[in-house]
Design an enzyme around this catalytic site. Structure first.
Site, PDB file in Angstrom:
ATOM      1  N   GLU A   1       0.777  -1.327   0.019  1.00 32.77           N
ATOM      2  CA  GLU A   1      -0.070  -0.074   0.132  1.00 32.77           C
ATOM      3  C   GLU A   1       0.892   1.328  -0.276  1.00 32.77           C
ATOM      4  OE1 GLU A   1      -2.726  -0.207   3.161  1.00 32.77           O
ATOM      5  OE2 GLU A   1      -4.042  -1.804   2.218  1.00 32.77           O
TER       6      GLU A   1
ATOM      7  N   GLU B   1      -5.505  -8.706   0.818  1.00 40.34           N
ATOM      8  CA  GLU B   1      -6.143  -8.154   2.266  1.00 40.34           C
ATOM      9  C   GLU B   1      -7.732  -7.995   1.984  1.00 40.34           C
ATOM     10  OE1 GLU B   1      -4.758  -4.884   4.636  1.00 40.34           O
ATOM     11  OE2 GLU B   1      -2.654  -5.646   4.313  1.00 40.34           O
TER      12      GLU B   1
HETATM   13  C1  BGC Z   1      -3.174  -2.189   6.006  1.00 34.30           C
HETATM   14  C2  BGC Z   1      -3.377  -3.083   7.410  1.00 34.30           C
HETATM   15  C3  BGC Z   1      -4.297  -2.455   8.248  1.00 34.30           C
HETATM   16  C4  BGC Z   1      -5.569  -2.800   7.523  1.00 34.30           C
HETATM   17  C5  BGC Z   1      -6.886  -2.142   8.191  1.00 34.30           C
HETATM   18  C6  BGC Z   1      -4.586  -2.232   5.435  1.00 34.30           C
HETATM   19  O1  BGC Z   1      -4.548  -0.798   4.959  1.00 34.30           O
HETATM   20  O2  BGC Z   1      -2.359  -2.827   5.224  1.00 34.30           O
HETATM   21  O3  BGC Z   1      -1.976  -2.886   7.798  1.00 34.30           O
HETATM   22  O4  BGC Z   1      -4.376  -3.068   9.536  1.00 34.30           O
HETATM   23  O5  BGC Z   1      -5.668  -1.929   6.389  1.00 34.30           O
HETATM   24  O6  BGC Z   1      -6.762  -0.895   8.430  1.00 34.30           O
END
Ligand code: BGC
Length: 458
Positions: free
Chosen positions: A167, A351
């Site tokens: 990111e 994610e």
């Molecule tokens: C990140 C994580 C974070 C998650 C929730 C993402 O932007 O890679 O490290 O915990 O979002 O906010």
């Protein structure tokens, strides 16, 4: 979903974490401090004064955590490496104990049949490099390639899927433009420079990988579709700006070799003329792109600095504990946009998940095991997996899904106040308790997604 979905053969089911969010012991065994250790120890930066000093104590409990992953049936685990454990000063001297930690972790994963996906950089720059200007220093591309090369030499072959950056948008928007994340700067002039150097670093690491490694490497971006709040021309222009800033700022240079034109308009006199040769470095052949997806935003024109856009809260929307609207269709839309814009590159969802308020761990099931009932999270996950399946049906080459997160952890400057885990962590005792969502996800994995058609367990 009325019919049981058929996910592609080889689709990888896993979960994700990041070093600073779970490991704790940031200075153990010769590691140097990172910008997050410094930031967290600067009064006022972290909610409730929380720090990553202990976090989930994964640095000491990693073996048990891998056992837990195996019990859940995970096929893959995405984690990140702390740069300053490997190179305490950021460059130069290698710390063998740091390399050993990740080497043992990778061996343990492989021994348990879990494929490692290794992210080189999930936001924890060595503090020693911040002292040299951090991502504002053009040398950062060489520093990053040097660091990556140490790991490629040590782990390539055992690790077959590598990620350069996690990111870049959050790194610069949070770290250099708005200051909510380390290193906490607030400058319209610094943000484009940090972004550009991050992309040069990404390119330099991919180049170094091609010399040393034999497997796959990619970039992870967070993307968030933007929808107009009205049909006015002003809101349409705001959507263009917001989309270019968040969704194209990194993918365009990495995959097309140029920035979207709107960035000049957004940053004005803070947008430099970049040397053309930089784009040859930035644009490297990638084996895959990782996409992190949490929410969408409904965007309107506003006076806010420097984007001139605002976000409109939806009166009937469902929102998570981080204030993000639950909007699964946005994931399908953006995966289709990705394919149309950048072509048929393999994609991993690296994610996806949600923070919800979880009830206490007090209740027990018929076997006497403790339970955490988290129906909202199950619903969120089910709907988003459905959205991914829709994109697969529409021809997007999606190779896997990494749920965020394996366990509750340090949500950066929000400290431990937001729980994203499918496994509950009691921060007092470090006890892990799989929530109902973990049991549910285990079953999704065991049926290769077919159980997504089953009624919800509540
Ligand atoms: C990140 C994580 C974070 C998650 C929730 C993402 O932007 O890679 O490290 O915990 O979002 O906010």
């Amino acid at each position: 979903m009325s019919h049981a979905p058929v996910f592609p053969d080889g689709f990888l089911w896993g979960a994700a974490t990041a070093a600073h969010q779970i490991e704790g012991s940031p200075l153990a065994d010769g590691a140097g401090p990172s910008i997050w250790t410094r930031f967290a120890h600067t009064p006022g930066m972290m909610l409730n004064g929380d720090t990553g000093d202990v976090a989930c104590d994964h640095y000491r409990r990693w073996k048990d955590d891998v056992k837990l992953m195996r019990e859940l049936g995970l096929q893959a685990y995405r984690f990140s490496v702390s740069w300053s454990r490997i190179l305490p000063d950021g460059t130069g001297r290698v710390n063998p104990a740091g390399v050993d930690f990740y080497s043992r972790l990778v061996d343990e994963l492989l021994a348990n049949g879990i494929e490692p996906l290794l992210t080189l950089y999930h936001w924890d720059l060595p503090a020693a490099l911040d002292d040299r200007g951090g991502w504002l220093n053009r040398d950062s591309a060489d520093w990053f390639a040097e660091y990556g090369s140490v790991l490629f030499r040590a782990l390539d072959g055992r690790v077959k899927k590598w990620v350069t950056l996690n990111e870049p948008w959050v790194i610069t928007d949070g770290g250099y433009l708005h200051g909510a994340l380390a290193p906490g700067h607030r400058s319209r002039y610094e943000a484009p420079i940090a972004s550009h150097n991050l992309m040069r670093a990404h390119g330099a690491a991919v180049k170094a990988y091609r010399d040393i490694g034999k497997h796959e490497i990619g970039l992870v971006v967070n993307i968030e579709p933007k929808y107009p709040a009205s049909d006015s021309a002003e809101d349409a222009a705001a959507v263009r700006r917001a989309h270019a800033y968040m969704n194209e700022q990194y993918l365009h240079p990495a995959l097309l070799g140029h920035y979207p034109a709107e960035l000049q308009e957004i940053f004005g006199d803070a947008w430099p003329d970049w040397p053309a040769a930089d784009f040859d470095l930035i644009r490297q052949k990638l084996d895959f792109v990782g996409i992190n997806y949490y929410t969408r935003s409904v965007t309107r024109a506003a006076e806010s600095y420097p984007l001139n856009t605002g976000v409109v809260r939806q009166p009937l929307g469902t929102y998570t504990e981080t204030g993000w609207e639950v909007f699964p269709k946005g994931l399908t839309d953006l995966l289709l946009w990705f394919k149309q814009t950048y072509g048929d590159l393999p994609v991993y969802i690296t994610e996806n998940g949600a923070a919800f308020f979880d009830p206490p761990t007090a209740s027990v099931d018929e076997t006497g095991a403790r339970r955490v009932r988290d129906p909202l999270r199950i619903d969120y996950l089910r709907q988003h997996l459905g959205a991914i399946y829709d994109a697969i049906q529409a021809g997007v080459d999606i190779r896997g899904y990494m749920l965020w997160s394996l366990m509750d952890n340090l949500e950066w400057s929000l400290g431990y106040s937001k729980r994203f885990g499918m496994v509950h962590v009691n921060y007092g005792t470090q006890e892990r308790t799989p929530k109902d969502s973990a049991r549910w996800y285990s079953n999704v994995i065991a049926t290769h997604g077919r159980s997504l058609a089953d009624p919800l367990p509540y």
